[in-house]
Structures are given as structure tokens and as C-alpha cells.
Design a protein around this motif. Structure first.
Motif, PDB file in Angstrom:
ATOM      1  N   VAL A  20     -28.635 -33.473  16.380  1.00 26.82           N
ATOM      2  CA  VAL A  20     -29.214 -34.894  16.425  1.00 26.82           C
ATOM      3  C   VAL A  20     -30.162 -35.399  15.275  1.00 26.82           C
ATOM      4  O   VAL A  20     -30.656 -34.343  14.516  1.00 26.82           O
ATOM      5  CB  VAL A  20     -30.134 -35.052  17.734  1.00 26.82           C
ATOM      6  N   ARG A  21     -30.261 -36.608  15.056  1.00 26.35           N
ATOM      7  CA  ARG A  21     -31.233 -36.843  14.002  1.00 26.35           C
ATOM      8  C   ARG A  21     -32.596 -37.424  14.758  1.00 26.35           C
ATOM      9  O   ARG A  21     -32.534 -38.325  15.864  1.00 26.35           O
ATOM     10  CB  ARG A  21     -30.765 -38.064  13.114  1.00 26.35           C
ATOM     11  N   ALA A  29     -27.881 -38.664  18.873  1.00 26.51           N
ATOM     12  CA  ALA A  29     -26.717 -37.740  18.785  1.00 26.51           C
ATOM     13  C   ALA A  29     -25.898 -37.830  17.422  1.00 26.51           C
ATOM     14  O   ALA A  29     -25.535 -39.222  17.125  1.00 26.51           O
ATOM     15  CB  ALA A  29     -25.770 -37.596  19.847  1.00 26.51           C
ATOM     16  N   LEU A  30     -25.535 -37.165  16.706  1.00 23.16           N
ATOM     17  CA  LEU A  30     -24.736 -37.318  15.516  1.00 23.16           C
ATOM     18  C   LEU A  30     -23.265 -37.268  15.676  1.00 23.16           C
ATOM     19  O   LEU A  30     -23.019 -36.367  16.591  1.00 23.16           O
ATOM     20  CB  LEU A  30     -25.186 -36.251  14.386  1.00 23.16           C
ATOM     21  N   ALA A  41     -17.104 -36.132  18.534  1.00 25.93           N
ATOM     22  CA  ALA A  41     -18.576 -35.579  18.630  1.00 25.93           C
ATOM     23  C   ALA A  41     -18.552 -34.282  18.499  1.00 25.93           C
ATOM     24  O   ALA A  41     -17.478 -33.573  18.575  1.00 25.93           O
ATOM     25  CB  ALA A  41     -18.837 -36.067  20.254  1.00 25.93           C
ATOM     26  N   VAL A  42     -19.508 -33.539  18.289  1.00 23.97           N
ATOM     27  CA  VAL A  42     -19.858 -32.140  17.968  1.00 23.97           C
ATOM     28  C   VAL A  42     -20.804 -31.446  18.985  1.00 23.97           C
ATOM     29  O   VAL A  42     -22.041 -31.992  19.089  1.00 23.97           O
ATOM     30  CB  VAL A  42     -19.991 -31.990  16.569  1.00 23.97           C
ATOM     31  N   GLY A  55     -27.070 -25.425   9.266  1.00 19.77           N
ATOM     32  CA  GLY A  55     -28.623 -25.126   8.749  1.00 19.77           C
ATOM     33  C   GLY A  55     -29.373 -24.698   9.690  1.00 19.77           C
ATOM     34  O   GLY A  55     -29.584 -25.307  10.604  1.00 19.77           O
ATOM     35  N   PRO A  56     -30.279 -24.026   9.117  1.00 20.82           N
ATOM     36  CA  PRO A  56     -31.234 -23.345  10.323  1.00 20.82           C
ATOM     37  C   PRO A  56     -32.554 -24.552  10.900  1.00 20.82           C
ATOM     38  O   PRO A  56     -32.886 -24.361  11.841  1.00 20.82           O
ATOM     39  CB  PRO A  56     -32.194 -22.385   9.654  1.00 20.82           C
ATOM     40  N   ALA A  57     -32.560 -25.652   9.901  1.00 20.74           N
ATOM     41  CA  ALA A  57     -33.706 -26.451  10.265  1.00 20.74           C
ATOM     42  C   ALA A  57     -32.991 -27.823  11.022  1.00 20.74           C
ATOM     43  O   ALA A  57     -33.796 -28.780  11.158  1.00 20.74           O
ATOM     44  CB  ALA A  57     -34.433 -27.038   9.126  1.00 20.74           C
ATOM     45  N   HIS A  58     -31.885 -27.808  11.325  1.00 22.03           N
ATOM     46  CA  HIS A  58     -31.206 -28.912  12.009  1.00 22.03           C
ATOM     47  C   HIS A  58     -31.645 -28.901  13.721  1.00 22.03           C
ATOM     48  O   HIS A  58     -31.689 -28.212  14.234  1.00 22.03           O
ATOM     49  CB  HIS A  58     -29.756 -28.738  12.126  1.00 22.03           C
TER      50      HIS A  58
END
Length: 114
Positions: A20-21, A29-30, A41-42, A55-58
Motif C-alpha cells: 500500500v501507499r 492498495a497498489l 493486484a499483488v 524493499g524492507p520499508a514498504h
């Protein structure tokens, strides 16, 4: 899960980690594109798989497969990719540059003159 549920939904009965953003209005949801350009969708089956790909900060939220499908369908997205691997975008096609005549010289711009 019920007998009439999609096979994909039965295989991912646990909630998915959905990227998500997050903004002032909440989380969105991205949605992504497949290598062929189709929107998808993922969801990831673990936080570790999401971090390894994005990435770890997502940021992410936990959603059931059915809830993710319900978010995606109004956007015309019918495919859900579970645990996709990140793929680099295709390199851009080489551009064709046509010479532009330089004012007054009669020679194309960019041409070296010795």
C-alpha cells in the motif's frame, strides 16, 4: 473455504500482505502491471517475501484474497499475482534521431566536421 471459491483463493486461504501507499487519507492498495502490460493486484504470503521484492520499508496491509479481489475488480483488474518476483523494466527501444539541419550551414546538427 467453500467449494465454489476459486482454486487460487483456496490455495491462499491465509490473509495476504498487500503493498500500500499510505497518505493523509489512509492506505491505498497498489496495483502493478505484468511484463506484458496487464494490470494486476499483488499480494504476498509473508512479510519477508514482500520485503525481498519491494524493499524492507514498504508499507502493507493484511487482506484476504477475496477482499483484494473486491478492491481490484471495480478498476477492471481481474488477475491477482501472489508472491510475484520483481522484474526489471524492459530497456527502452532505441530512438531514431533524424538530423536537423543547422541554420545557415546546410549540414545536419550533431555531425562532426574536421
Amino acid at each position: 473455504m467453500s467449494e465454489d471459491s476459486e482454486p487460487e483463493e483456496r490455495a491462499t486461504a491465509r490473509p495476504l500482505f498487500v503493498p500500500v501507499r499510505t497518505g493523509p487519507a489512509g492506505s491505498v492498495a497498489l496495483m502493478y502491471r505484468t511484463p506484458l502490460g496487464a494490470r494486476t493486484a499483488v499480494g504476498f504470503t509473508s512479510a519477508q517475501r514482500l520485503a525481498a521484492t519491494l524493499g524492507p520499508a514498504h508499507d502493507s496491509v493484511r487482506l484476504s484474497h477475496r477482499a483484494l479481489r473486491a478492491l481490484a475488480e471495480p478498476l477492471g483488474i481481474t488477475h491477482i499475482a501472489v508472491d510475484p518476483r520483481l522484474a526489471a523494466p524492459a530497456p527502452p527501444a532505441p530512438s531514431v534521431v533524424s538530423p536537423v539541419p543547422h541554420a545557415g550551414s546546410g549540414r545536419p546538427r550533431g555531425e562532426f566536421v574536421s
